[in-house]
Structure formats: structure tokens, C-alpha cells
Write an enzyme that holds these catalytic residues in place. Sequence first.
Site, PDB file in Angstrom:
ATOM      1  N   ASN A 449       0.838  -1.195   0.000  1.00 53.90           N
ATOM      2  CA  ASN A 449       0.000   0.000   0.000  1.00 53.90           C
ATOM      3  C   ASN A 449       0.873   1.245   0.000  1.00 53.90           C
ATOM      4  O   ASN A 449       1.662   1.458   0.916  1.00 53.90           O
ATOM      5  CB  ASN A 449      -0.895   0.011   1.243  1.00 53.90           C
ATOM      6  CG  ASN A 449      -1.704   1.287   1.352  1.00 53.90           C
ATOM      7  OD1 ASN A 449      -2.707   1.439   0.685  1.00 53.90           O
ATOM      8  ND2 ASN A 449      -1.258   2.211   2.201  1.00 53.90           N
ATOM      9  N   GLU A 450       0.747   2.054  -1.027  1.00 53.92           N
ATOM     10  CA  GLU A 450       1.414   3.351  -1.138  1.00 53.92           C
ATOM     11  C   GLU A 450       2.907   3.312  -0.848  1.00 53.92           C
ATOM     12  O   GLU A 450       3.410   4.047   0.000  1.00 53.92           O
ATOM     13  CB  GLU A 450       0.739   4.361  -0.203  1.00 53.92           C
ATOM     14  CG  GLU A 450      -0.700   4.619  -0.557  1.00 53.92           C
ATOM     15  CD  GLU A 450      -1.362   5.630   0.366  1.00 53.92           C
ATOM     16  OE1 GLU A 450      -2.406   6.147  -0.019  1.00 53.92           O
ATOM     17  OE2 GLU A 450      -0.842   5.896   1.475  1.00 53.92           O
ATOM     18  N   PRO A 451       3.667   2.462  -1.520  1.00 54.29           N
ATOM     19  CA  PRO A 451       5.123   2.479  -1.326  1.00 54.29           C
ATOM     20  C   PRO A 451       5.750   3.651  -2.072  1.00 54.29           C
ATOM     21  O   PRO A 451       5.111   4.278  -2.924  1.00 54.29           O
ATOM     22  CB  PRO A 451       5.557   1.150  -1.944  1.00 54.29           C
ATOM     23  CG  PRO A 451       4.563   0.943  -3.045  1.00 54.29           C
ATOM     24  CD  PRO A 451       3.247   1.490  -2.529  1.00 54.29           C
TER      25      PRO A 451
END
Length: 700
Positions: A449-451
Site C-alpha cells: 500500500n502506497e510504497p
Amino acid sequence: MLRGPAAVWATLGPLLWACGLALQGGMLYPRESPSRERKELTGLWSFRADFSENRRQGFEQQWYRAPLRESGPTLDMPVPSSFNDVGQDRQLRSFVGWVWYEREAALPQRWTQDLGTRVVLRIGSAHYYAIVWVNGVHVAEHEGGHLPFEADISKLVQSGPLSSCRITIAINNTLTPHTLPPGTILYKTDTSRYPKGYFVQNINFDFFNYAGLHRPVLLYTTPTAYIDDITVHTGVDQDTGLVDYQIFVQGSEHFQLEVCLLDEEGKVVAQGTGGRGQLQVPGAHLWWPYLMHEHPAYLYSLEVRLTAQMAGGPVSDFYTLPVGIRTVAVTEQQFLINGKPFYFHGVNKHEDADIRGKGFDWPLLVKDFNLLRWLGANAFRTSHYPYAEEVMQLCDRYGIVVIDESPGVGIVLVESYSNVSLQHHLEVMEELVRRDKNHPAVVMWSVANEPTSFLKPAGYYFKCVTLSIVSCVPQCNSARSFPGAAAPGGGEGRVWSSSRVSQSDLLIPVCGSVLKAQIASLDLLDQNSRIQAPGLSESRAVASAFVRTLPACRVLDLPRLRELCVALLSPSSGSARSRVALTAGVFVRFLTSLCLEFQDPPLMFSEEYQKGVLEQYHLVLDQKRKEYVVGELIWNFADFMTNQSPQRVMGNKKGIFTRQRQPKGAAFLLRERYWKLANETRYGRPASKSQCLENSPFTL
């Protein structure tokens, strides 16, 4: 020099081999049967936090050698629950380090005297790193706070025999750059401002780092020759359902296997023998999502019987696995379940509630599912970690489709892309697939998630993680094996894109085709009302420019918001990517007024403004879903706790329900929309509008 996929696999191979050595055996959910028993260890455990300066007093004094009460004062701690909010100690709520749990478990006499019985200790979840002792003997260690692990303790409890056993579990919730999720420890060395040894845990995710024994702990038994694992893949040939199965046995090389598939009435509809085969079900009842069929979520029962020849005579083991027959496919413009277009309309969730934190709780779980069905939701994402096994079982039972996400949230530092981090991420994904591979509700895996996808090592890192899922389930051309991937920006449900790595490098076979999803995302952040849309292409520069020219007052005009939505949800010009998009990122992220104040005309943070923003999104979505959008999952289902900060007053208030599961105004607006979508897209006869207004709108 090796290039492309060959280079990836050259390095990935040894890592996967290491994971395979660490993750031997299956992880079937413990179910009672004629050959299996289980004993819940739910209830009060003795508890003690190690407040010593180095947090290692428990190991130095070997607290596991004797009853925990002999080491010092203990507390009663309910299991399952997070330890943070149960007591009145401020230090314990924000504690970082080792905590100790202990429980004395009485054992049935047969378990301790019958050497043909195998006794297993299973921990559903221990956040984050756990070490387990039984009667002072080390039996297991596990890294990762959201997936089950277990240990065979037969020899320990049958050497006596004993009437009880003492179970000690030490848990450390410290997060490092190499854990999932990652974090860092910051030591404050200025002794004029901080006590000696003072440190804080820094995290890069927006939810509270609850810790403890979050899910059930139990003992269960099997015969010494037992069914270790079952893998099923389902398909459909005209009106015939196909169930391919593979069964793994431990404890004997001389055995026979009988397989029966029963319908919901208990009637045998197909039979087979051997460890591998295919069952054919003429006129099969398919597993349909909620609101997509008048008889959704149909589950068969796969009954497996093992008969093994042992030195003391024949031994039998029985296991029953729920099976839903369904297919998943992706076309250029649609997501298909059982060959019919499926439109996701649902939520993103958290495992979070008052007092219990992330602790599993049946009443809360059933309440959440009743709210999902009241809402008309047919799907959710397990943001930002795997949920309890019982959650997945209810999804199968009720027909709620799942995007199954790993705990890969907050991956922002370069150190978190190291080989150490990569190997752990591979292990987590293998554990997740091993646990959830047979659930018909799971149609997509999300690896992160959202790296920080713009960092140089991110591309290689996520190629390896994504490819590892294929290795976990080799038959990737099957709808059951690898239904999909949101990789790795599963963040707001999107497929990852960055300037350094093209999306085509991350494509994974799905049901014999390739998922080439462009998944949009839009975040309206709380206090600044600024727009964050990572991975936007250059053709969307107009949207970014629009954001940069927002007036200093930061007030977002609703009509202009609609223009922005159109820009952000439009595919790149000339893009060769598929136009299938799941707008799991159509997450209206803004702070609902803390006092739930009403304002007319709408002002920011009021409920009217929240409804207005949603209405603008819906106008755009109704246009784009005719072209390529295949779903919408709002952020978030309910308010949830976060770290304390000026931007988070008593947690994150972005839920459409309060933390106590009371609906806000947006919940009623979404309910009207989701039931309308269900009526439009449902396979078969349409549902009448009045049905969403009845007291029990759960079946059509």
C-alpha cells in the site's frame, strides 16, 4: 549477463527456496471432525510488560522457566485483544518492546496418554515478533503480526504424561526498516530534555500500532498420520462445475484418500480417490457475490478421508473444506465472475474498535457484516494487512468479494527495499497465499500500500514479490490460483506505476490472461485539502497544475472538484495499457467535522460537504464505468484509531460509520448508490428499489 526475467529469477530463486524451507507444511484452519478435536484458550491470560531499560530483563531472568507471577506483578489480559487500551496505564498504551503472556491449559487425558494423537498449539496472530515456550521449552518463533503459526507439542505434553501445560508467549511490537509494516526507532539522547534511554517508535502509516495476541490461541489434535494441506482450483465447463484438488499427507507414505463433494443439503454430488484429481458437478450451483444472484455464496463441502497403515494398525483422519465453484477473468474493459461483469461497490476496512483494538471479536464482526449488507456493499479490501481467518470465512458465506492485502504499508525508506526486507516480504506473501488460497471470496492479492515507487530499488523489489505469488500457486492459469494482483500500490487499490518501472514489467497471468489494470486513486487529505495522486502520467499534468493553483485558503470548490475527478480518472492518452480500472482509490479523504456539524451552504469538514464531494465523484464514475472503471471502494468503512497528533484528534475520522458503527450522512448516500448499482448490474431479474428500504434487505 542475464537480463529481464532471467535476471529476476536468478536472484529470486534462492530467496524463494529459503522461504520454502521456512514454510514447510500446510495451514488448514482447525476444524473439529471425527478424528480432530480443538480446545480454545480464549479468556484471561497472565500478562507482564518488560519495562526494563533494554527491554530484555525477561530473557536475562528467564521468565519462561517458571510461572510468570514468580517474576513479579502480573495483570489479567483478555485474549484475543490488543493490550494497549485495556488498562489505565499510560505507559502501557504506548509501550514498545517485549510483553509476556502466560496461560496454564488443562489437557484431556487422552491427549496426553494416546501416543497416536498429535497435539498442536496454534496462535492466530501475535503482533509483531513472537517466541513461544511450553513448560519452559522453546517450541516456535514467528515474525509478522497478522498470520497464524503453530507448533507440534505432542512430545512435550505426552512425556509424563501431564494433566496441563504452561504456555508462555513473548511478543515484541518494535518495527524496524525490515519489518512489515516497517518503522524506525529514534533515540532521544538529549538528557536535559529526555530521560536516559528514551526512544520513540516512528511509523509511516496512518493507524495505531496495536499489539498483543490479536486472534484466538488454541490447541487442536490430529492423528499422527494426517491431512496436512488441501488446494482446490475451480472452473466451469458449460453447466458442469469442475473442482481440481490436491491433497498433502504427513506422517505416513502408505495411505488411501477418499474425496466426496456434498451440496448444501448434504447430498453427495461427486466422488474421487487419490491425492490429486478432478471432480465434475453437472448442473453446479456457482458461488456468486452478494446481490449478483438470487442465491449468492453457494458453498459445497469437500470431505476428505485419509486411511493410513501404521505400525499399530490403520489410522483415519477426516477434514472438511468449504468450496465455492466460481471463475474469475479480466477483459480489456471488464472484471468477470462466472463469465458475468462484476462491478465492485464497497469499502476499505480496518480491524479496529474501542477497547479491544485489533482484537478479534465475534459480535463486532457480525455487526460489520450486517452493516456491509445494509449498505449494499459487495466487496472490501483488507487494508492494510491480512484479516482474521474467520473474516474470510464469513466473506465466503455471505458472498462479499475480497481484495486480500499484505501488511506492506509504509514502505518508504531505501533500507526497506533491502534483500533482508525482500526475503521477509516473500515469506509473508507465501504465508498469506497458503492461508487464503481456497477462499472463493478472494479474487485479488494486494502486495503493498502506497510504497515509495519512485525509489530506484522499488522496481526490482516488487517484481520479485509479485512473481513470488505465482511460485506459491504454480497453476496460475486457474481462476482459483491467482485471481489478480494490485501490485504493489494496492495502496488505494491501484496497480503500481512509476517513472522508473513500467507497469508492463509487473503484469501477472490471471486466469490464462494478463491483468493490465490501471487503477486510479485520489486522496483528499485532511487539513490541507491538497491532492495526492502518485503515479500520475504526464498527460495528467493539467490536473497537477490545477492542484498547484488552488488558492491559499485551500478551499476546494465542488464543481471544480468534478473537473479534477474527470482528469484524474481519465486514462493516459495513447496508453497501451488495458482500460480496466478499479477505482478503489476513489477514496474521499477528508475530516468529517468532529462535532458532526451541519452547514448549509456546505462548508469543508461538514457532513453536507462530505456528501457533496461524493456526489461529484459519482457523476464522474457513472460516466467512466461505461468505459473502463470496474469498481469503487470508499475510504473508509469506519473511523479508526491513529497515533496522537494535531491532525488526528482521537483518531482518523474518515469513516462513513463512526468507530462505534453508527452511520454518518455519507453512509445513507452510499447506501442509496450501492443499491442502485446492485439493481443495475445484478445478473438475472432486477431487484426492486423498495427492497433496499425494508428492515432486512439482505436477500433478494
